[in-house]
Design an enzyme around this catalytic site. Structure first.
Site, mmCIF file in Angstrom:
data_model
loop_
_atom_site.group_PDB
_atom_site.id
_atom_site.type_symbol
_atom_site.label_atom_id
_atom_site.label_comp_id
_atom_site.label_asym_id
_atom_site.label_seq_id
_atom_site.Cartn_x
_atom_site.Cartn_y
_atom_site.Cartn_z
ATOM 1 N N LYS A 177 0.865 -1.189 0.000
ATOM 2 C CA LYS A 177 0.000 0.000 0.000
ATOM 3 C C LYS A 177 0.899 1.236 0.000
ATOM 4 O O LYS A 177 1.451 1.616 1.020
ATOM 5 C CB LYS A 177 -0.859 -0.025 1.277
ATOM 6 C CG LYS A 177 -2.250 0.551 1.163
ATOM 7 C CD LYS A 177 -2.359 2.023 0.830
ATOM 8 C CE LYS A 177 -1.980 2.990 1.919
ATOM 9 N NZ LYS A 177 -1.840 4.376 1.408
ATOM 10 N N GLU A 250 9.678 2.032 10.457
ATOM 11 C CA GLU A 250 10.722 3.003 10.064
ATOM 12 C C GLU A 250 10.068 4.373 10.131
ATOM 13 O O GLU A 250 9.278 4.723 9.257
ATOM 14 C CB GLU A 250 11.215 2.709 8.647
ATOM 15 C CG GLU A 250 11.810 1.325 8.449
ATOM 16 C CD GLU A 250 13.084 1.120 9.230
ATOM 17 O OE1 GLU A 250 13.778 2.112 9.509
ATOM 18 O OE2 GLU A 250 13.377 -0.026 9.590
ATOM 19 N N CYS A 284 13.526 11.419 5.997
ATOM 20 C CA CYS A 284 13.506 11.015 7.417
ATOM 21 C C CYS A 284 14.831 11.322 8.084
ATOM 22 O O CYS A 284 14.882 11.652 9.265
ATOM 23 C CB CYS A 284 13.188 9.534 7.528
ATOM 24 S SG CYS A 284 14.297 8.517 6.534
ATOM 25 N N GLU A 383 9.995 17.293 13.910
ATOM 26 C CA GLU A 383 10.387 16.985 12.530
ATOM 27 C C GLU A 383 9.701 18.003 11.616
ATOM 28 O O GLU A 383 8.475 17.994 11.486
ATOM 29 C CB GLU A 383 9.951 15.563 12.153
ATOM 30 C CG GLU A 383 10.413 15.174 10.768
ATOM 31 C CD GLU A 383 9.978 13.760 10.349
ATOM 32 O OE1 GLU A 383 8.806 13.403 10.549
ATOM 33 O OE2 GLU A 383 10.816 13.027 9.797
HETATM 34 P P1 NAD Z 1 2.337 8.894 6.906
HETATM 35 O O1 NAD Z 1 2.546 8.227 8.216
HETATM 36 O O2 NAD Z 1 1.315 9.952 6.804
HETATM 37 O O3 NAD Z 1 1.956 7.817 5.788
HETATM 38 C C1 NAD Z 1 2.774 6.707 5.470
HETATM 39 C C2 NAD Z 1 1.920 5.613 4.832
HETATM 40 O O4 NAD Z 1 0.984 5.147 5.806
HETATM 41 C C3 NAD Z 1 1.087 6.065 3.641
HETATM 42 O O5 NAD Z 1 1.002 5.011 2.699
HETATM 43 C C4 NAD Z 1 -0.287 6.325 4.267
HETATM 44 O O6 NAD Z 1 -1.334 6.223 3.326
HETATM 45 C C5 NAD Z 1 -0.338 5.202 5.292
HETATM 46 N N1 NAD Z 1 -1.220 5.444 6.442
HETATM 47 C C6 NAD Z 1 -1.630 6.625 6.956
HETATM 48 N N2 NAD Z 1 -2.431 6.411 8.027
HETATM 49 C C7 NAD Z 1 -2.502 5.075 8.197
HETATM 50 C C8 NAD Z 1 -3.160 4.227 9.131
HETATM 51 N N3 NAD Z 1 -3.914 4.726 10.112
HETATM 52 N N4 NAD Z 1 -3.010 2.896 9.024
HETATM 53 C C9 NAD Z 1 -2.241 2.363 8.040
HETATM 54 N N5 NAD Z 1 -1.605 3.110 7.117
HETATM 55 C C10 NAD Z 1 -1.723 4.448 7.198
HETATM 56 O O7 NAD Z 1 3.770 9.418 6.456
HETATM 57 P P2 NAD Z 1 4.113 10.307 5.195
HETATM 58 O O8 NAD Z 1 3.702 11.704 5.437
HETATM 59 O O9 NAD Z 1 3.660 9.606 3.957
HETATM 60 O O10 NAD Z 1 5.710 10.194 5.187
HETATM 61 C C11 NAD Z 1 6.561 11.051 5.856
HETATM 62 C C12 NAD Z 1 7.087 10.420 7.139
HETATM 63 O O11 NAD Z 1 7.769 9.189 6.850
HETATM 64 C C13 NAD Z 1 8.093 11.293 7.842
HETATM 65 O O12 NAD Z 1 7.801 11.324 9.213
HETATM 66 C C14 NAD Z 1 9.415 10.570 7.595
HETATM 67 O O13 NAD Z 1 10.395 10.825 8.560
HETATM 68 C C15 NAD Z 1 8.990 9.147 7.585
HETATM 69 N N6 NAD Z 1 9.962 8.300 6.892
HETATM 70 C C16 NAD Z 1 10.751 7.458 7.619
HETATM 71 C C17 NAD Z 1 11.722 6.690 6.970
HETATM 72 C C18 NAD Z 1 12.645 5.780 7.739
HETATM 73 O O14 NAD Z 1 13.362 5.024 7.105
HETATM 74 N N7 NAD Z 1 12.668 5.835 9.048
HETATM 75 C C19 NAD Z 1 11.871 6.779 5.589
HETATM 76 C C20 NAD Z 1 11.037 7.646 4.888
HETATM 77 C C21 NAD Z 1 10.085 8.411 5.542
#
Ligand code: NAD
Length: 488
Positions: A177, A250, A284, A383
């Site tokens: 997803k 992550e 991230c 962040e």
């Molecule tokens: P997000 O948490 O909003 O969404 C991530 C994914 O989760 C998307 O596919 C979203 O549709 C899905 N999602 C959202 N709510 C959900 C729920 N309740 N249940 C299941 N899935 C759900 O994050 P974002 O805004 O897409 O990404 C940015 C974040 O990702 C930043 O905080 C960044 O630091 C983090 N990130 C971490 C890493 C790492 O390796 N640690 C790498 C890349 C990004």
């Protein structure tokens, strides 16, 4: 004139729409154009994808490692001729400069191949019984079963490229997803997998919002493992809903880059600009905060502003562009809130600091330097996830450590110093998955463990750790002492 294309999800080996018929649009942050419409998956689609995965998984697990490795290689072969076209689609849907997109799509190939080599070389020990010498313990690595891979929008190729094929070749079936602002890259990834002959049902793609499709997937009782990359708040929610599923998280970071008074300030300033502005800071492991020792603050601030002026904000399709628009309005609004709050509390903008006007969308935000930041301000502890370099000062190394660890994020942190003793003493004190010495916080390679302490996540990936996170250890205990007598 033709409208935007309608792309489909991939369930049980077929391209399909949502059972409800619902769909959503993907709009380019670069141009404002609608790039495509896609199905918006609901519970029924999630069930269908999990059923398909569950039915396919035993067949995947029975493939030899040789057959799995050949499948992974065919997937990379199907990506290779499309790097240029798919990089352009990535730039259009995500907003990153074309040079970054090309690198991102093409990096997926060696990353998958690296993990495949790790899979070929998985070793599990045979132990002799400690208290019973007639016993042998044969350790095996076995797949989890059905694995949900949920990914964010900042690296729509790199992150799935670290997980989906790796989960599959570890013997699992996958339901993937992606984020709903960048699903076009995921559709291309699935096209490559289909061309490579992925077994029917073994790889499924659901598109749509996280709150419905993602949440239903996380709660599904027949999903065995969840590999989630995204925000810390979402990760926390997922860990509450996931129950006893195997989970790897992550999550976010606010990684400090710490500049000591003996550092090479020219190198530090270049690394600051790179780690703050690459991918418009939507990383991230961006340099989330710059902690600089007081005596070199003025000299460093001057150099950082000079470096910042070199970064060209423009249409990300242009080769010369260094920084494109941000991916989406809520993320940009957060950046603006953080900067405004800092300024309201006494911080000063030294470069950038306001949206660019006269661009095709309102998502173009320039590289920005904010000085006089403190840990009480959001720029100093949260962040921000945008192209901002917040400068904070410290006097002693103890103070730097306290400021670095304060927000309880711990993904990646960096130290700039000419003194290895000081670097190592900080490396011991920083509570983080990795410490980078004399390079940006933004540092990643195929073969070192990746993952966070504290609010930055659970588990480690990259190299052999990815294979470990998608498998369970099983012990087969064999009595090699006296054999039972055969029946007469
Ligand atoms: P997000 O948490 O909003 O969404 C991530 C994914 O989760 C998307 O596919 C979203 O549709 C899905 N999602 C959202 N709510 C959900 C729920 N309740 N249940 C299941 N899935 C759900 O994050 P974002 O805004 O897409 O990404 C940015 C974040 O990702 C930043 O905080 C960044 O630091 C983090 N990130 C971490 C890493 C790492 O390796 N640690 C790498 C890349 C990004």
């Amino acid at each position: 004139m033709d409208g935007p294309p309608h792309l489909r999800m991939f369930i049980d080996g077929e391209w399909c729409d949502a059972a409800s018929g619902a769909s959503f649009e993907v709009r380019s942050p670069a141009t404002g154009a609608v790039l495509a419409t896609l199905p918006s998956a609901g519970r029924e689609d999630v069930h269908r994808a999990v059923d398909a995965a569950e039915a396919a998984q035993p067949r995947v697990a029975r493939l030899s490692v040789k057959e799995r490795a050949e499948l992974a290689t065919r997937i990379t072969d199907a990506i290779r001729p499309n790097v240029e076209a798919w990089a352009l689609d990535l730039t259009l849907e995500q907003g990153k400069p074309i040079r970054e997109s090309r690198l991102e799509v093409s990096e997926v190939i060696p990353n998958i191949l690296w993990n495949t080599e790790d899979l070929k070389r998985v070793e599990t020990p045979v132990l002799e019984g400690y208290s019973k010498p007639e016993m042998l313990y044969l350790l095996r690595r076995e797949p989890l079963g059905t694995v949900a891979v949920i990914t964010p929008w900042n690296y729509p190729w790199l992150l799935p490229g670290e997980f989906v094929v790796q989960a599959l070749v570890s013997g699992n079936a996958v339901v993937f997803k992606p984020a709903s602002t960048t699903p076009i890259s995921a559709v291309h990834f699935l096209e490559a997998m289909e061309r490579a002959g992925v077994p029917r049902g073994a790889m499924n793609l659901l598109t749509g919002p996280g709150g419905t499709a993602g949440a239903a997937l996380v709660e599904h009782p027949r999903v065995d493992g969840i590999c989630f990359t995204g925000e810390t708040a979402t990760g926390e929610e997922i860990s509450h809903r996931a129950g006893l599923k195997k989970i790897s998280l992550e999550l976010g970071g606010a990684g400090p880059l710490i500049v000591l008074d003996d550092a090479d300030l020219g190198k530090a300033a270049r690394d600051i600009a790179f780690g703050c502005y690459n991918n418009a800071g939507q990383v991230c492991c961006a340099n989330g905060r710059i902690l600089v020792q007081e005596s070199v603050h003025d000299a460093l601030a001057h150099r950082v502003v000079e470096e910042t002026r070199r970064w060209r904000l423009d249409d990300p399709r242009r080769e010369e562009t260094d920084i494109g628009p941000m991916n989406n309005a809520p993320t940009l609004a957060k950046v603006e809130r953080h900067v405004a709050e800092g300024v309201g509390r006494g911080a000063r903008v030294l470069a950038g600091g306001a949206r660019a006007t006269g661009r095709p969308t309102a998502l173009y935000y320039p590289p920005t330097v904010v000085d006089g930041v403190t840990t009480e301000m959001r720029l100093g502890h949260a962040e921000t996830f945008g192209p901002v370099a917040p400068l904070l000062t410290f006097r002693t190394l103890d103070e730097a450590v306290e400021m670095a660890n304060l927000p309880r994020y711990g993904l990646s942190m960096a130290v700039h110093t000419a003194n290895l003793h000081r670097a190592f003493s900080l490396a011991r004190e920083l509570k983080t998955g990795q410490v980078v010495v004399n390079d940006p916080v933004l540092y990643w390679d195929y073969n070192h463990p990746w993952g966070g302490f504290r609010r930055s996540g659970i588990g480690r990936v990259a190299g052999k750790w990815t294979i470990e996170s998608f498998t369970e250890l099983k012990t087969v205990i064999v009595n090699v002492g006296e054999s039972p007598k055969p029946p007469p």
